[in-house]
Design a protein around this motif. Structure first.
Motif, PDB file in Angstrom:
ATOM      1  N   ALA A 101       0.499  -1.129   0.491  1.00  0.00           N
ATOM      2  CA  ALA A 101       0.337  -0.394  -0.055  1.00  0.00           C
ATOM      3  C   ALA A 101       1.153   1.143   0.322  1.00  0.00           C
ATOM      4  O   ALA A 101       0.414   2.488  -0.357  1.00  0.00           O
ATOM      5  N   ALA A 102       2.060   1.267   0.422  1.00  0.00           N
ATOM      6  CA  ALA A 102       2.889   2.317   0.615  1.00  0.00           C
ATOM      7  C   ALA A 102       3.254   2.956  -0.906  1.00  0.00           C
ATOM      8  O   ALA A 102       3.211   3.718  -1.110  1.00  0.00           O
ATOM      9  N   VAL A 103       3.515   1.885  -1.429  1.00  0.00           N
ATOM     10  CA  VAL A 103       4.024   1.823  -3.102  1.00  0.00           C
ATOM     11  C   VAL A 103       3.388   2.698  -4.042  1.00  0.00           C
ATOM     12  O   VAL A 103       2.864   3.350  -4.604  1.00  0.00           O
ATOM     13  N   GLN A 104       2.403   1.928  -3.911  1.00  0.00           N
ATOM     14  CA  GLN A 104       1.232   2.570  -4.453  1.00  0.00           C
ATOM     15  C   GLN A 104       0.216   4.105  -3.520  1.00  0.00           C
ATOM     16  O   GLN A 104       0.523   4.538  -4.857  1.00  0.00           O
ATOM     17  N   LEU A 105       0.245   4.584  -2.791  1.00  0.00           N
ATOM     18  CA  LEU A 105       0.386   5.516  -2.449  1.00  0.00           C
ATOM     19  C   LEU A 105       0.848   6.996  -2.799  1.00  0.00           C
ATOM     20  O   LEU A 105       0.968   7.757  -3.602  1.00  0.00           O
ATOM     21  N   ARG A 106       2.500   6.429  -2.713  1.00  0.00           N
ATOM     22  CA  ARG A 106       3.442   7.466  -3.304  1.00  0.00           C
ATOM     23  C   ARG A 106       3.675   7.185  -4.801  1.00  0.00           C
ATOM     24  O   ARG A 106       3.963   8.230  -5.684  1.00  0.00           O
ATOM     25  N   ARG A 107       3.513   5.929  -5.758  1.00  0.00           N
ATOM     26  CA  ARG A 107       3.074   6.217  -6.865  1.00  0.00           C
ATOM     27  C   ARG A 107       1.729   7.399  -7.445  1.00  0.00           C
ATOM     28  O   ARG A 107       2.111   8.136  -8.336  1.00  0.00           O
ATOM     29  N   ALA A 108       0.123   7.121  -6.840  1.00  0.00           N
ATOM     30  CA  ALA A 108      -0.221   7.644  -6.824  1.00  0.00           C
ATOM     31  C   ALA A 108       0.035   9.475  -6.810  1.00  0.00           C
ATOM     32  O   ALA A 108      -0.223  10.134  -7.240  1.00  0.00           O
ATOM     33  N   ARG A 109       0.960   9.985  -5.924  1.00  0.00           N
ATOM     34  CA  ARG A 109       1.155  10.847  -6.324  1.00  0.00           C
ATOM     35  C   ARG A 109       2.039  11.618  -6.740  1.00  0.00           C
ATOM     36  O   ARG A 109       1.607  12.373  -7.385  1.00  0.00           O
ATOM     37  N   HIS A 110       2.570  10.343  -7.135  1.00  0.00           N
ATOM     38  CA  HIS A 110       3.477  11.132  -8.876  1.00  0.00           C
ATOM     39  C   HIS A 110       2.654  11.193  -9.383  1.00  0.00           C
ATOM     40  O   HIS A 110       3.096  12.020 -10.029  1.00  0.00           O
ATOM     41  N   ILE A 111       2.004  10.531  -9.267  1.00  0.00           N
ATOM     42  CA  ILE A 111       1.329  10.317 -10.803  1.00  0.00           C
ATOM     43  C   ILE A 111       0.102  11.724 -11.164  1.00  0.00           C
ATOM     44  O   ILE A 111       0.647  12.669 -12.049  1.00  0.00           O
ATOM     45  N   THR A 112      -0.663  11.278 -10.052  1.00  0.00           N
ATOM     46  CA  THR A 112      -1.112  13.554  -9.560  1.00  0.00           C
ATOM     47  C   THR A 112      -0.230  14.150  -9.990  1.00  0.00           C
ATOM     48  O   THR A 112      -0.747  15.006 -10.868  1.00  0.00           O
ATOM     49  N   ARG A 113       0.508  14.584  -9.661  1.00  0.00           N
ATOM     50  CA  ARG A 113       1.445  15.520  -9.948  1.00  0.00           C
ATOM     51  C   ARG A 113       1.657  16.179 -10.954  1.00  0.00           C
ATOM     52  O   ARG A 113       1.948  16.701 -11.206  1.00  0.00           O
ATOM     53  N   SER A 114       2.286  14.990 -11.854  1.00  0.00           N
ATOM     54  CA  SER A 114       2.781  15.103 -12.812  1.00  0.00           C
ATOM     55  C   SER A 114       2.306  15.149 -13.476  1.00  0.00           C
ATOM     56  O   SER A 114       2.387  15.954 -14.985  1.00  0.00           O
ATOM     57  N   LEU A 115       0.898  15.007 -13.938  1.00  0.00           N
ATOM     58  CA  LEU A 115      -0.870  15.536 -15.273  1.00  0.00           C
ATOM     59  C   LEU A 115      -1.258  16.649 -14.320  1.00  0.00           C
ATOM     60  O   LEU A 115      -1.122  17.683 -15.283  1.00  0.00           O
ATOM     61  N   ILE A 116      -0.684  16.447 -12.843  1.00  0.00           N
ATOM     62  CA  ILE A 116      -1.236  18.317 -12.453  1.00  0.00           C
ATOM     63  C   ILE A 116      -0.505  19.704 -13.268  1.00  0.00           C
ATOM     64  O   ILE A 116      -0.430  20.402 -13.675  1.00  0.00           O
ATOM     65  N   GLU A 117       0.717  19.080 -13.474  1.00  0.00           N
ATOM     66  CA  GLU A 117       2.088  20.546 -13.389  1.00  0.00           C
ATOM     67  C   GLU A 117       2.835  20.376 -14.277  1.00  0.00           C
ATOM     68  O   GLU A 117       2.935  21.394 -15.299  1.00  0.00           O
ATOM     69  N   ARG A 118       3.023  18.485 -15.389  1.00  0.00           N
ATOM     70  CA  ARG A 118       2.988  18.824 -16.317  1.00  0.00           C
ATOM     71  C   ARG A 118       1.685  18.366 -17.938  1.00  0.00           C
ATOM     72  O   ARG A 118       2.398  18.239 -18.801  1.00  0.00           O
ATOM     73  N   GLY A 119       0.875  17.892 -17.209  1.00  0.00           N
ATOM     74  CA  GLY A 119      -0.121  16.724 -18.204  1.00  0.00           C
ATOM     75  C   GLY A 119       0.428  15.865 -18.594  1.00  0.00           C
ATOM     76  O   GLY A 119      -0.032  15.763 -19.575  1.00  0.00           O
ATOM     77  N   ARG A 120       1.160  14.778 -17.788  1.00  0.00           N
ATOM     78  CA  ARG A 120       1.667  13.921 -19.132  1.00  0.00           C
ATOM     79  C   ARG A 120       1.710  13.112 -17.282  1.00  0.00           C
ATOM     80  O   ARG A 120       2.449  12.925 -16.433  1.00  0.00           O
TER      81      ARG A 120
END
Length: 1009
Positions: free
Chosen positions: A464-483
């Motif tokens: 679960a810890a890895v899933q949460l960190r991946r979710a955070r990383h992907i969401t931030r990348s989408l909001i900041e860089r759109g990909r």
């Protein structure tokens, strides 16, 4: 039923006492009890096997618990022997009614009486010895009978170890051999008339008494009182037998029953060990558990039935420590739902809070915030303090996912004040998962966890810890860089042991957002269905913070696909959640998304305000948010500015100034396209081709072009043919042709007339409403409305005269018609050498459907799709069609205030009826698809235009009830009754009344009335 494992087991009977209705057996000897003379299922293969054993060994020992048909086997075999012409003699007794000496005497007498027969059968049912000496005496008597030429079959329980040892030279038949085998199951189905669609071996494990109980289950029903009772009797008898002998297998079976299902690997991970020897013995002597040795997986009979629940209750009353052990195992392997069920049923509140404190994050990740909160309230402050900081950590995590930020801040403050105790009271793995959870939520608004020593800062590599960190990383990348970040891809979804898994849900939501923002609407249908299911499950657990995120992603999917809005507050609620969490980045993203939603609904002023707000406050590192806000501001300005101003702005552009910013390049491109400066547009597009066609901002540009409609047509012509699909919403090969027409006419084209008759008469030319100054004569507007009713065909001048001037003379009416036609032509801006809006043929007149569109045409296309149930259209497409109809039907059809208006009145009733019928069908489809926001929207639309129709009232009550809005149900039904009683002097239909009583309950209805 009994109240313990022993008392439950006391009521156990054999399969023979149920009188299984099959073919009749031969009469047994008087030695057996009368109630055991029953009809039985023939088991040819088992009879042959026992006959061969008896012929070779002379003695057959049958061992099986109650319910496995031991007595039936003895009766069947007796009948088998009597049918053999070479043998024909068999005697049976019930040994439980005699002392061992009496049994030995029977054997001696039977052996002497059967000397003349060929291998006669002597059957002993329910044999039981008390000690080793009795076993030896009985064994000697049995061998003497064998020496005398008899065949002896003994039936006993598996616990008769002394007897088994004494008869070591006998042939053994175990419980596994008595189970119904696959090759003979067809006979059982035919004889007992069992439903062949039942999963028999999962329900019964082949135990004969349970298989016979399947005859009471029909169709899709998967449980029955008789089957549950049989499961309870069979398993209860095993528990009683093992408990009475103090057998070590008793503890193993109790643990398996409490777990219900799983694998031995999970039990070992939970800190317990089940020896393989115990499982082998269980499967050989007591096969009451479905077990696969290769995978070590097991499943108890009646896992979800009431029978197993009563057995668990009996075990819990006598052995509460077994429940605690089972809960520890379940929590260790993250089967939190099963653990919560055991805790709620069989654990006191003090033990519950201790269990929560041991695995705090597991309860939050499974969505059991309500359980944690209720346990803490029930336990009281003193018990919660004794439970330690693990319980505080659970309260913190549960408060975050439910949106209770004050509770989360208080918990975080206490953890910070008592940080030195965390390493002693909280497991390191749990703390790592809490840190990952804290990273995902941002740790703002005073909810951040304290920083501890390096020993408590290890980072997991899975789970679960890895899933949460991946979710955070992907969401931030989408909001900041759109990909989506490089290297991140959706993996095969693992099976979750719980109904809800928050880390997995958040990670899937991040990938869904990536698909929506990067891949476009081609995946929207699949993503939307999954998101709606997750929203329903999270809403059931009242996880407000998670639900708001899921709603925002679902709304983003509909927005990027150009579909109608069904959840207007999705981005607003997500923005509010981000504000409470002090997540400025997510807040700006939701602001821009809400602006685009406003723009799609025609609220240009709100959209422009949000675009400017996000553009001014977004920092430079939020490149994607800034670019999307620029596109929104450009699109709103183009839609709300006259073409003259747009052309003047395009003339002032300096096309020689190149730019490397994609958003700036596209704003200039859209401005040139809207101004129809084709030459300048071609040059600009050629200079910035690589930037404009780049993948980075393509989905957002596609959305802008979709809503700008004809204004972006010039840009579409410049896009390379291989990339045309990338810059238009929808797949032309898939979308319905008629719905394509609708999308094309929603926005007026240059040189096109749009006539809207719903909610009053409104005529637009080139996107601008024609005012009263344009209509020189009043009858010109009436004439335009009358011709719009028959768009695409012609109407005779004589008919128009009769309808518009019924009381005038023919000459006067003809002059009036000529004047009205002239005024209409002038109002529409028709020139002699230009577009011909009004066309004449002979004595008929009509509107040119090539350049004139009406909302009636759009309405009819959609109504045909919805009401005729065209094949090839999914429920989701039909719901979208209903939502478009709601946008089109802004009110009743326009009716003039002069002349003969019969035609208008008749069509008004027709269109209103069709609209309500479509709304009702859309409501049914939305309920079927579990899309309650769409159903609610359609209900409100139907009530607005037809609040007294009975089927509309029924559908409204149904939807309000599904949304938990019973107060609205009461108000709606009360107002409907008032209307019927005072206006029509009638009573509501029986179907309406019964529905209301079912929703509110008969007692409540009487109180309200």
């Amino acid at each position: 039923m009994g109240t313990s494992a022993e008392t439950v087991g006391d009521s156990v009977q054999t399969v023979d006492e149920q009188a299984i209705q099959v073919q009749s057996a031969h009469k047994a000897d008087a030695g057996l009890p009368q109630q055991k003379r029953v009809a039985m299922v023939p088991r040819e293969q088992l009879m042959r096997s026992i006959s061969a054993m008896g012929r070779d060994a002379g003695i057959v020992l049958v061992q099986a618990p109650a319910g496995f048909g031991k007595t039936s086997l003895l009766l069947l075999y007796s009948a088998w022997v009597k049918e053999d012409p070479q043998r024909g003699q068999a005697r049976l007794i019930d040994a439980s009614r005699r002392e061992i000496k009496g049994v030995i005497e029977f054997l001696d007498d039977a052996a002497h009486e059967s000397i003349a027969a060929v291998r006669p059968l002597l059957g002993l049912d329910n044999v039981s010895v008390k000690n080793k000496d009795e076993a030896q005496e009985l064994a000697s008597a049995v061998r003497a009978c064998r020496e005398a030429g008899c065949e002896i079959v003994l039936v006993c329980e598996p616990g008769q170890a002394e007897l088994v040892t004494a008869l070591g030279d006998s042939a053994k038949v175990g419980a596994r051999q008595l189970c119904v085998q696959p090759q003979e199951y067809a006979t059982w189905i035919k004889t007992l008339m069992i439903d062949s669609t039942l999963d028999a071996y999962r329900l019964t494990a082949g135990i004969p008494s349970l298989v016979s109980a399947l005859q009471t289950i029909a169709g899709e029903k998967r449980s029955s009182e008789l089957l549950e009772r049989e499961v309870e009797r069979v398993v209860g008898s095993v528990l009683k037998a093992l408990s009475g002998r103090r057998d070590s297998l008793y503890q193993t079976i109790c643990l398996l029953l409490l777990l219900g299902s799983g694998s031995l690997r999970e039990i070992r991970r939970g800190g317990c060990r089940v020896q393989s020897r115990q499982m082998q013995r269980l499967m050989h002597d007591y096969p009451i558990v479905v077990y696969a040795p290769d995978t070590e997986e097991f499943s108890c009979l009646g896992e979800r039935d009431a029978a197993l629940g009563r057995l668990r209750a009996a075990i819990a009353r006598r052995h509460p420590e077994y429940v605690e052990r089972a809960v520890r195992i379940l929590l260790r392997v993250d089967r939190v739902d099963d653990a919560v069920r055991l805790m709620e049923s069989f654990m006191d509140v003090a033990r519950r809070v201790e269990a929560i404190a041991s695995r705090p994050m597991a309860f939050a990740f499974a969505g059991h915030a309500s359980f944690v909160r209720s346990a803490m309230v029930e336990a009281g402050e003193e018990a919660c303090c004794r439970a330690g900081l693990g319980l505080v950590l659970a309260s913190w995590a549960c408060a975050l996912i439910t949106g209770e930020y004050r509770t989360a801040r208080n918990a975080a403050d206490r953890l910070a004040r008592e940080a030195m105790r965390i390493s002693r009271e909280v497991d390191a793995d749990e703390w790592d998962r809490a840190l990952a959870f804290n990273e995902y939520w941002g740790g703002g608004a005073g909810t951040a966890l304290p920083v501890l020593s390096k020993e408590m800062q290890k980072r997991a590599t899975y789970g679960a810890a890895v899933q949460l960190r991946r979710a955070r990383h992907i969401t931030r990348s989408l909001i900041e860089r759109g990909r989506v970040p490089v290297g991140e891809h959706r993996e095969h979804e693992a099976t979750c042991p719980n109904a809800l898994d928050v880390p997995s849900m958040l990670l899937e939501m991040a990938f869904d957002l990536g698909q929506i923002m990067c891949d476009g609407p081609s995946v929207q249908g699949e993503v939307d269905a999954r998101l709606q299911d997750e929203i329903a499950r999270a809403s059931e657990k009242r996880l407000e913070a998670v639900v708001n995120r899921l709603r925002a992603v679902a709304a983003m999917g509909r927005l990027m696909a150009g579909r109608p809005v069904v959840d207007e507050r999705a981005f607003v609620d997500a923005e509010r959640t981000s504000l409470r969490e002090s997540d400025h980045t997510a807040q700006l993203f939701c602001t821009v998304a809400q602006g685009w939603m406003d723009f799609s609904m025609g609220q240009q002023l709100n959209a422009s305000f949000r675009a400017q707000q996000a553009g001014k406050t977004a920092p430079d590192d939020l490149a994607f948010v800034r670019a999307w806000a620029k596109l929104l501001e450009c699109a709103t300005r183009l839609r709300s500015t006259s073409r003259m101003i747009i052309s003047q702005e395009a003339d002032l552009l300096d096309l020689s100034a190149e730019t490397d910013d994609a958003a700036d390049a596209w704003t200039t491109t859209l401005l040139l396209s809207a101004a129809h400066h084709d030459a300048e547009l071609s040059a600009w597009f050629s200079m910035h081709r690589d930037i404009l066609l780049a993948k980075w901002l393509r989905p957002q540009v596609r959305l802008a072009m979709f809503h700008l409609g004809e204004m972006s047509a010039a840009v579409r012509r410049l896009v390379p043919p291989s990339m045309v699909d990338k810059f238009q919403l929808g797949d032309a090969a898939v979308r319905n042709a008629e719905l394509e027409v609708l999308d094309a006419v929603l926005e007026p084209q240059i040189g096109q007339i749009s006539i809207r008759l719903f909610g009053g008469l409104r005529v637009e030319r080139n996107g601008h409403v024609l005012t009263g100054h344009d209509w020189k004569r009043k009858r010109a507007s009436v004439l335009a409305a009358r011709l719009a009713l028959v768009l695409g065909s012609y109407i005779g001048r004589g008919q128009l005269i009769d309808e518009m001037w019924p009381n005038s003379t023919y000459k006067r009416a003809r002059q009036n018609l000529y004047g009205a036609i002239t005024a209409l032509i002038q109002a529409l801006g028709q020139q002699q050498d230009g577009v011909q809006y009004v066309i004449k043929q002979g004595k008929s007149i009509g509107l040119n459907a090539e350049f004139v569109t009406t909302d009636l045409m759009q309405f009819d296309i959609l109504a045909r799709q919805v009401l005729l149930k065209r094949t090839g259209m999914t429920n989701r497409q039909l719901i979208d069609a209903c939502l478009k109809m709601e946008q089109i039907y802004t009110g009743a059809l326009y009716v003039p205030d002069s002349g003969d208006v019969t035609c208008f009145v008749r069509l008004r009733r027709s269109y209103q009826s069709k609209f309500i019928d479509c709304m009702v069908r859309g409501i049914d489809l939305s309920i079927e698809e579990n899309d309650l926001p769409s159903a609610t929207w359609l209900v409100e639309a139907a009530l607005k235009h037809e609040p007294t129709r009975e089927d509309v009232v029924r559908h409204a009550m149904t939807v309000y009830n599904l949304n938990g809005r019973k107060r609205e149900v009461v108000e709606l039904y009360g107002s409907h009754l008032y209307y019927l009683h005072h206006e029509l002097h009638m009573e509501p239909e029986d179907e309406t009344r019964l529905l209301y009583e079912n929703i509110m309950g008969e007692k409540r209805v009487n109180e309200l009335l």
